[in-house]
Write a protein that holds these residues in place. Structure first.
Motif, PDB file in Angstrom:
ATOM      1  N   LEU A  39       0.438   7.659 -12.696  1.00 56.10           N
ATOM      2  CA  LEU A  39       0.489   7.625 -11.237  1.00 56.10           C
ATOM      3  C   LEU A  39       1.941   7.757 -10.821  1.00 56.10           C
ATOM      4  N   SER A  40       2.249   8.843 -10.109  1.00 60.00           N
ATOM      5  CA  SER A  40       3.631   9.118  -9.731  1.00 60.00           C
ATOM      6  C   SER A  40       3.763   9.688  -8.323  1.00 60.00           C
ATOM      7  N   ALA A  46      -2.943   6.725  -5.698  1.00 57.85           N
ATOM      8  CA  ALA A  46      -3.418   5.423  -6.178  1.00 57.85           C
ATOM      9  C   ALA A  46      -4.843   5.154  -5.707  1.00 57.85           C
ATOM     10  N   ALA A  69       2.805   3.636 -13.911  1.00 59.70           N
ATOM     11  CA  ALA A  69       3.276   4.004 -12.578  1.00 59.70           C
ATOM     12  C   ALA A  69       4.772   4.275 -12.635  1.00 59.70           C
ATOM     13  N   GLY A  73       4.656   6.398  -7.540  1.00 58.40           N
ATOM     14  CA  GLY A  73       3.441   5.782  -8.060  1.00 58.40           C
ATOM     15  C   GLY A  73       3.529   4.270  -8.153  1.00 58.40           C
ATOM     16  N   VAL A 105       4.776  -0.524 -15.116  1.00 55.90           N
ATOM     17  CA  VAL A 105       5.642   0.025 -14.066  1.00 55.90           C
ATOM     18  C   VAL A 105       6.991   0.412 -14.667  1.00 55.90           C
TER      19      VAL A 105
END
Length: 148
Positions: A39-40, A46, A69, A73, A105
């Motif tokens: 997720l970026s 998201a 992430a 993200g 993260v």
């Protein structure tokens, strides 16, 4: 602790988690799948990913899922983050974490956006570099890669 328990309980009810018998008979159950989701791209990605993660676990219970992430993200894993309709991410993240999904993260992204680690949701674990973590999971641990 108490807040987290109620948050997870409510989130599980909202997710409509399938029963154990259904999970055992689902395709992919017990196959040992491992998947990393990147997720970026921010909040909209998201939102899509939360749905994908739910579907993934319903379709292949027992899948080992790690969400990494990085860049924008990371936004949904910051305390108080909400989607475009004002729904917070804390309950869905807690529910997914209770089903075994790990949230990692990128430290570099935290530094770039000046987000202190103590502002992350409790379920988030900081890794030195998101892209390195994705590469490591794929190369060393055999994870498949998905970017929703």
């Amino acid at each position: 602790m108490r807040r987290s328990f109620f948050r997870v309980t409510a989130a599980l009810a909202a997710l409509g988690v399938a029963g154990k018998a259904a999970a055992q008979s689902a395709p992919g159950a017990g196959k040992g799948y491992k998947v990393v989701y990147q997720l970026s791209e921010g909040i909209d990605q998201a939102v899509r990913a939360i749905g994908n993660l739910r579907n993934h676990l319903n379709g292949a219970p027992g899948t080992k899922i790690v969400v990494v992430a990085l860049g924008h993200g990371i936004d949904f894993l910051v305390e108080g983050a909400k989607d475009a309709q004002g729904r917070p991410f804390d309950a869905p993240v807690a529910a997914l974490a209770s089903m075994g999904v790990e949230f990692r993260v990128c430290h570099n992204s935290l530094m770039a956006f000046k987000v202190p680690e103590d502002k992350l949701l409790l379920e988030a674990k900081v890794v030195p570099a998101g892209v390195v973590e994705i590469t490591r999971l794929q190369q060393e641990e055999g994870f498949a890669y998905i970017k929703p």
